[in-house]
Scaffold this motif. Sequence first.
Motif, PDB file in Angstrom:
ATOM      1  N   GLY A   1       0.781  -1.225   0.000  1.00 39.25           N
ATOM      2  CA  GLY A   1       0.000   0.000   0.000  1.00 39.25           C
ATOM      3  C   GLY A   1       0.811   1.272   0.000  1.00 39.25           C
ATOM      4  O   GLY A   1       0.257   2.366   0.198  1.00 39.25           O
ATOM      5  N   LEU A   2       2.119   1.181  -0.249  1.00 36.54           N
ATOM      6  CA  LEU A   2       2.982   2.359  -0.242  1.00 36.54           C
ATOM      7  C   LEU A   2       2.958   3.031  -1.613  1.00 36.54           C
ATOM      8  O   LEU A   2       3.371   2.442  -2.614  1.00 36.54           O
ATOM      9  N   ARG A   3       2.488   4.269  -1.667  1.00 36.94           N
ATOM     10  CA  ARG A   3       2.403   4.987  -2.930  1.00 36.94           C
ATOM     11  C   ARG A   3       3.770   5.115  -3.594  1.00 36.94           C
ATOM     12  O   ARG A   3       3.879   5.092  -4.829  1.00 36.94           O
ATOM     13  N   THR A   4       4.831   5.227  -2.807  1.00 36.59           N
ATOM     14  CA  THR A   4       6.170   5.370  -3.374  1.00 36.59           C
ATOM     15  C   THR A   4       6.607   4.127  -4.142  1.00 36.59           C
ATOM     16  O   THR A   4       7.499   4.204  -4.992  1.00 36.59           O
ATOM     17  N   LEU A   5       5.987   2.985  -3.855  1.00 30.36           N
ATOM     18  CA  LEU A   5       6.284   1.760  -4.601  1.00 30.36           C
ATOM     19  C   LEU A   5       5.266   1.513  -5.704  1.00 30.36           C
ATOM     20  O   LEU A   5       5.600   0.933  -6.745  1.00 30.36           O
ATOM     21  N   GLU A   6       4.033   1.926  -5.486  1.00 27.19           N
ATOM     22  CA  GLU A   6       2.985   1.709  -6.486  1.00 27.19           C
ATOM     23  C   GLU A   6       3.180   2.599  -7.714  1.00 27.19           C
ATOM     24  O   GLU A   6       2.945   2.168  -8.846  1.00 27.19           O
ATOM     25  N   ALA A   7       3.580   3.849  -7.495  1.00 28.46           N
ATOM     26  CA  ALA A   7       3.787   4.795  -8.596  1.00 28.46           C
ATOM     27  C   ALA A   7       5.246   4.754  -9.028  1.00 28.46           C
ATOM     28  O   ALA A   7       6.153   4.869  -8.205  1.00 28.46           O
ATOM     29  N   LYS A   8       5.481   4.585 -10.331  1.00 26.37           N
ATOM     30  CA  LYS A   8       6.831   4.395 -10.843  1.00 26.37           C
ATOM     31  C   LYS A   8       7.093   5.355 -11.996  1.00 26.37           C
ATOM     32  O   LYS A   8       6.187   5.692 -12.749  1.00 26.37           O
TER      33      LYS A   8
ATOM     34  N   TRP B   1       5.060  -4.165 -31.327  1.00 31.04           N
ATOM     35  CA  TRP B   1       4.001  -4.682 -30.477  1.00 31.04           C
ATOM     36  C   TRP B   1       4.204  -4.314 -29.009  1.00 31.04           C
ATOM     37  O   TRP B   1       3.248  -4.231 -28.243  1.00 31.04           O
ATOM     38  N   ALA B   2       5.440  -4.125 -28.577  1.00 32.19           N
ATOM     39  CA  ALA B   2       5.686  -3.972 -27.145  1.00 32.19           C
ATOM     40  C   ALA B   2       6.845  -3.030 -26.875  1.00 32.19           C
ATOM     41  O   ALA B   2       7.716  -2.816 -27.727  1.00 32.19           O
ATOM     42  N   TYR B   3       6.843  -2.498 -25.664  1.00 29.78           N
ATOM     43  CA  TYR B   3       7.930  -1.658 -25.172  1.00 29.78           C
ATOM     44  C   TYR B   3       8.649  -2.368 -24.031  1.00 29.78           C
ATOM     45  O   TYR B   3       8.027  -3.078 -23.238  1.00 29.78           O
ATOM     46  N   GLN B   4       9.951  -2.166 -23.974  1.00 33.93           N
ATOM     47  CA  GLN B   4      10.718  -2.553 -22.799  1.00 33.93           C
ATOM     48  C   GLN B   4      10.944  -1.280 -22.000  1.00 33.93           C
ATOM     49  O   GLN B   4      11.377  -0.261 -22.551  1.00 33.93           O
ATOM     50  N   ILE B   5      10.606  -1.317 -20.709  1.00 37.49           N
ATOM     51  CA  ILE B   5      10.755  -0.121 -19.892  1.00 37.49           C
ATOM     52  C   ILE B   5      11.552  -0.441 -18.633  1.00 37.49           C
ATOM     53  O   ILE B   5      11.552  -1.563 -18.140  1.00 37.49           O
ATOM     54  N   ARG B   6      12.243   0.568 -18.149  1.00 33.59           N
ATOM     55  CA  ARG B   6      12.954   0.444 -16.882  1.00 33.59           C
ATOM     56  C   ARG B   6      12.494   1.581 -15.982  1.00 33.59           C
ATOM     57  O   ARG B   6      12.521   2.749 -16.376  1.00 33.59           O
ATOM     58  N   THR B   7      12.021   1.253 -14.787  1.00 33.63           N
ATOM     59  CA  THR B   7      11.506   2.254 -13.857  1.00 33.63           C
ATOM     60  C   THR B   7      12.290   2.223 -12.557  1.00 33.63           C
ATOM     61  O   THR B   7      13.046   1.283 -12.292  1.00 33.63           O
ATOM     62  N   ASP B   8      12.077   3.259 -11.737  1.00 32.17           N
ATOM     63  CA  ASP B   8      12.838   3.384 -10.498  1.00 32.17           C
ATOM     64  C   ASP B   8      12.616   2.207  -9.566  1.00 32.17           C
ATOM     65  O   ASP B   8      13.503   1.825  -8.809  1.00 32.17           O
ATOM     66  N   ASN B   9      11.432   1.627  -9.560  1.00 29.61           N
ATOM     67  CA  ASN B   9      11.213   0.329  -8.924  1.00 29.61           C
ATOM     68  C   ASN B   9      10.369  -0.492  -9.888  1.00 29.61           C
ATOM     69  O   ASN B   9       9.329  -0.031 -10.353  1.00 29.61           O
ATOM     70  N   PRO B  10      10.815  -1.674 -10.254  1.00 30.01           N
ATOM     71  CA  PRO B  10      10.154  -2.428 -11.324  1.00 30.01           C
ATOM     72  C   PRO B  10       8.796  -2.953 -10.901  1.00 30.01           C
ATOM     73  O   PRO B  10       8.509  -3.133  -9.715  1.00 30.01           O
ATOM     74  N   GLY B  11       7.945  -3.206 -11.912  1.00 29.00           N
ATOM     75  CA  GLY B  11       6.694  -3.879 -11.660  1.00 29.00           C
ATOM     76  C   GLY B  11       6.957  -5.284 -11.165  1.00 29.00           C
ATOM     77  O   GLY B  11       7.888  -5.962 -11.619  1.00 29.00           O
ATOM     78  N   VAL B  12       6.159  -5.736 -10.230  1.00 24.29           N
ATOM     79  CA  VAL B  12       6.323  -7.053  -9.615  1.00 24.29           C
ATOM     80  C   VAL B  12       5.020  -7.827  -9.758  1.00 24.29           C
ATOM     81  O   VAL B  12       4.007  -7.285 -10.224  1.00 24.29           O
ATOM     82  N   PRO B  13       4.999  -9.117  -9.373  1.00 27.26           N
ATOM     83  CA  PRO B  13       3.748  -9.870  -9.452  1.00 27.26           C
ATOM     84  C   PRO B  13       2.599  -9.133  -8.776  1.00 27.26           C
ATOM     85  O   PRO B  13       2.702  -8.672  -7.647  1.00 27.26           O
ATOM     86  N   GLY B  14       1.489  -9.028  -9.495  1.00 30.98           N
ATOM     87  CA  GLY B  14       0.330  -8.268  -9.038  1.00 30.98           C
ATOM     88  C   GLY B  14       0.183  -6.939  -9.760  1.00 30.98           C
ATOM     89  O   GLY B  14      -0.897  -6.346  -9.768  1.00 30.98           O
ATOM     90  N   ASP B  15       1.272  -6.459 -10.390  1.00 30.49           N
ATOM     91  CA  ASP B  15       1.225  -5.212 -11.158  1.00 30.49           C
ATOM     92  C   ASP B  15       0.800  -5.447 -12.602  1.00 30.49           C
ATOM     93  O   ASP B  15       0.541  -4.484 -13.332  1.00 30.49           O
ATOM     94  N   SER B  16       0.752  -6.691 -13.045  1.00 25.80           N
ATOM     95  CA  SER B  16       0.416  -7.007 -14.434  1.00 25.80           C
ATOM     96  C   SER B  16      -0.848  -6.303 -14.885  1.00 25.80           C
ATOM     97  O   SER B  16      -1.854  -6.272 -14.164  1.00 25.80           O
ATOM     98  N   GLY B  17      -0.806  -5.778 -16.096  1.00 24.57           N
ATOM     99  CA  GLY B  17      -1.959  -5.106 -16.679  1.00 24.57           C
ATOM    100  C   GLY B  17      -2.052  -3.650 -16.334  1.00 24.57           C
ATOM    101  O   GLY B  17      -2.871  -2.933 -16.903  1.00 24.57           O
TER     102      GLY B  17
END
Length: 307
Positions: free
Chosen positions: A205-212, A224-240
């Motif tokens: 529930g930490l906004r600093t981790l949810e928003a990237k 078809w797709a992009y490869q992206i790198r963010t300050d904290n990567p998407g993890v299981p549950g972030d899909s979609g």
Amino acid sequence: MNRWLVFVFLAFLSACGGSSNSSSSNAANESDTSGEMTSSPGGGNASVPGRPSSFGVPVASQIRPGVEISADGSGCTGNFLFSPNAQTVYIGVAAHCFSEDTNNGIDPCETNNLPIGFNQVVIENATQPGEIVYSSWRAMQESGETPGSDACVYNDFALVKIHPDDLANIHPAAFAFGGPVSLRTDLAAVGDDVFAYGRSSLHFGLRTLEAKSGSITGVSGEDWAYQIRTDNPGVPGDSGGPIFGPNGEALAALSVLSAGVGGLNVIDVSNGAVNLDRALRYAIDGGFINANTKVLLWPDFYPAGDF
């Protein structure tokens, strides 16, 4: 420099429930037609989907881009809201969230998937379950796409119809960022800024981790797709989850998590995301959804992620 994809976060995959985008057998997922209503989406005065004046000020208790979506044991993040008319609203999610072949390395065009019409999709903040009305993984099988093709590998997009009882409680503004101000219909470039949101329980529930925030590092599969790198990567549950372009455009939806081993044995973690315009056009051009289906828009975008 040699790099290769490796399985990561294996301990978390059982909480994801969705199936793998099989751009590589070593890519892990982040996955943890017309209803009636008496007013326009959002309860405003306008009846044209996507017109900002249709919606009031967003609140946390509404169905918005970034809510949690779950079905049959899966847990994912919804991306943007879509509508073909004033009586029907969908929320986007990753198609792999609705496949029992989660993370088994099976090509999406050969997977088993929940059926169209499955009406027990749990949507955060909704009082009634939603219904699967479109899955790219089922659509590609119906269309006879060749397993291993770019479409099969990268097209990871589904739509869930929000129950009519909940249409007065929707808003197109994403958690943290607001927007989207438009749908990005041209191809974004390597180096462009991106902003993403994920609702995984692993963020506690930490906004600093949810928003990237981050940038595009590559374009894959014939756009078809992009490869992206963010300050904290998407993890299981972030899909979609929703991914915005530099100016708040609806750009992509999060699909896979991958890790490469680079110099000095440093693990380089990034995410793959399906090109939203390409995925939506596939659904429309194939006749799987109404040709008038549009992304619902909101004019205010906050790249700092403090909205």
